[in-house]
Design a protein around this motif. Structure first.
Motif, PDB file in Angstrom:
ATOM      1  N   PRO A   1      -3.173  12.826  -2.250  1.00  0.00           N
ATOM      2  CA  PRO A   1      -3.768  11.887  -1.294  1.00  0.00           C
ATOM      3  C   PRO A   1      -4.862  10.997  -1.895  1.00  0.00           C
ATOM      4  O   PRO A   1      -5.135   9.911  -1.393  1.00  0.00           O
ATOM      5  CB  PRO A   1      -4.341  12.797  -0.204  1.00  0.00           C
ATOM      6  N   ASP A   2      -5.452  11.448  -2.990  1.00  0.00           N
ATOM      7  CA  ASP A   2      -6.525  10.660  -3.597  1.00  0.00           C
ATOM      8  C   ASP A   2      -6.026   9.473  -4.404  1.00  0.00           C
ATOM      9  O   ASP A   2      -6.821   8.657  -4.868  1.00  0.00           O
ATOM     10  CB  ASP A   2      -7.421  11.556  -4.457  1.00  0.00           C
ATOM     11  N   VAL A   3      -4.726   9.325  -4.542  1.00  0.00           N
ATOM     12  CA  VAL A   3      -4.170   8.119  -5.173  1.00  0.00           C
ATOM     13  C   VAL A   3      -4.594   6.885  -4.380  1.00  0.00           C
ATOM     14  O   VAL A   3      -4.697   5.787  -4.930  1.00  0.00           O
ATOM     15  CB  VAL A   3      -2.627   8.235  -5.280  1.00  0.00           C
ATOM     16  N   THR A   4      -4.899   7.069  -3.111  1.00  0.00           N
ATOM     17  CA  THR A   4      -5.325   5.946  -2.268  1.00  0.00           C
ATOM     18  C   THR A   4      -6.650   5.341  -2.723  1.00  0.00           C
ATOM     19  O   THR A   4      -7.009   4.259  -2.277  1.00  0.00           O
ATOM     20  CB  THR A   4      -5.425   6.373  -0.794  1.00  0.00           C
ATOM     21  N   PHE A   5      -7.363   6.030  -3.617  1.00  0.00           N
ATOM     22  CA  PHE A   5      -8.579   5.436  -4.188  1.00  0.00           C
ATOM     23  C   PHE A   5      -8.267   4.098  -4.839  1.00  0.00           C
ATOM     24  O   PHE A   5      -9.107   3.209  -4.879  1.00  0.00           O
ATOM     25  CB  PHE A   5      -9.189   6.348  -5.256  1.00  0.00           C
ATOM     26  N   LEU A   6      -7.055   3.968  -5.365  1.00  0.00           N
ATOM     27  CA  LEU A   6      -6.677   2.725  -6.047  1.00  0.00           C
ATOM     28  C   LEU A   6      -6.735   1.515  -5.117  1.00  0.00           C
ATOM     29  O   LEU A   6      -6.926   0.392  -5.573  1.00  0.00           O
ATOM     30  CB  LEU A   6      -5.282   2.859  -6.651  1.00  0.00           C
ATOM     31  N   ALA A   7      -6.577   1.741  -3.818  1.00  0.00           N
ATOM     32  CA  ALA A   7      -6.641   0.630  -2.861  1.00  0.00           C
ATOM     33  C   ALA A   7      -8.032  -0.008  -2.824  1.00  0.00           C
ATOM     34  O   ALA A   7      -8.173  -1.158  -2.408  1.00  0.00           O
ATOM     35  CB  ALA A   7      -6.237   1.101  -1.474  1.00  0.00           C
ATOM     36  N   TYR A   8      -9.041   0.717  -3.299  1.00  0.00           N
ATOM     37  CA  TYR A   8     -10.382   0.138  -3.353  1.00  0.00           C
ATOM     38  C   TYR A   8     -10.458  -1.011  -4.354  1.00  0.00           C
ATOM     39  O   TYR A   8     -11.392  -1.808  -4.312  1.00  0.00           O
ATOM     40  CB  TYR A   8     -11.432   1.211  -3.663  1.00  0.00           C
ATOM     41  N   LEU A   9      -9.492  -1.119  -5.236  1.00  0.00           N
ATOM     42  CA  LEU A   9      -9.448  -2.263  -6.149  1.00  0.00           C
ATOM     43  C   LEU A   9      -9.258  -3.571  -5.378  1.00  0.00           C
ATOM     44  O   LEU A   9      -9.628  -4.641  -5.864  1.00  0.00           O
ATOM     45  CB  LEU A   9      -8.328  -2.091  -7.171  1.00  0.00           C
ATOM     46  N   ALA A  10      -8.699  -3.471  -4.161  1.00  0.00           N
ATOM     47  CA  ALA A  10      -8.507  -4.655  -3.308  1.00  0.00           C
ATOM     48  C   ALA A  10      -9.708  -4.888  -2.390  1.00  0.00           C
ATOM     49  O   ALA A  10      -9.683  -5.804  -1.577  1.00  0.00           O
ATOM     50  CB  ALA A  10      -7.236  -4.499  -2.476  1.00  0.00           C
ATOM     51  N   GLY A  11     -10.737  -4.079  -2.516  1.00  0.00           N
ATOM     52  CA  GLY A  11     -11.935  -4.233  -1.706  1.00  0.00           C
ATOM     53  C   GLY A  11     -12.176  -3.038  -0.801  1.00  0.00           C
ATOM     54  O   GLY A  11     -11.273  -2.228  -0.562  1.00  0.00           O
TER      55      GLY A  11
END
Length: 117
Positions: free
Chosen positions: A42-52
């Protein structure tokens, strides 16, 4: 003292979800290698922070509520997927809550519903 009671209850609830998920996984899971491989998925979603922070918070929260594991549990009960997958996901969420990691606000990664990390 009263202000910390809800937080303490959420931490305790997380510990209970973690323990229950691991116990049921031990009975119906897919082996501990799979557990180890999936526990941080579930922590793969950290990558979405690259979009803000707004996009990141939405993606993180979508993967860090009990709604996803509940839906997958229903599918597992129907025989559509192995029971281990939603159990590992629920264990991850329980561990997060136990440790004080909450759902994210879109203002900043450190702003959560449990505390400021």
């Amino acid at each position: 003292m009263a202000a910390s009671l809800p937080r303490a209850l959420l931490h305790l609830e997380g510990a209970l979800v973690l323990a229950a998920s691991v116990a049921v996984y031990a009975r119906f899971g897919m082996g501990w290698g799979w557990f180890a491989a999936l526990i941080l998925a579930p922590d793969v979603t950290f990558l979405a922070y690259l979009a803000g922070p707004r996009v990141g918070a939405y993606a993180y929260d979508a993967a860090h509520t009990y709604l996803g594991p509940a839906i997958l549990c229903a599918l597992a009960l129907a025989g559509a997927l192995p029971a281990g997958i939603p159990l590992v996901w629920a264990a991850h969420l329980g561990a997060d809550r136990m440790l004080g990691f909450g759902l994210k606000y879109p203002t900043a990664f450190k702003d959560t519903h449990l505390q400021r990390v």
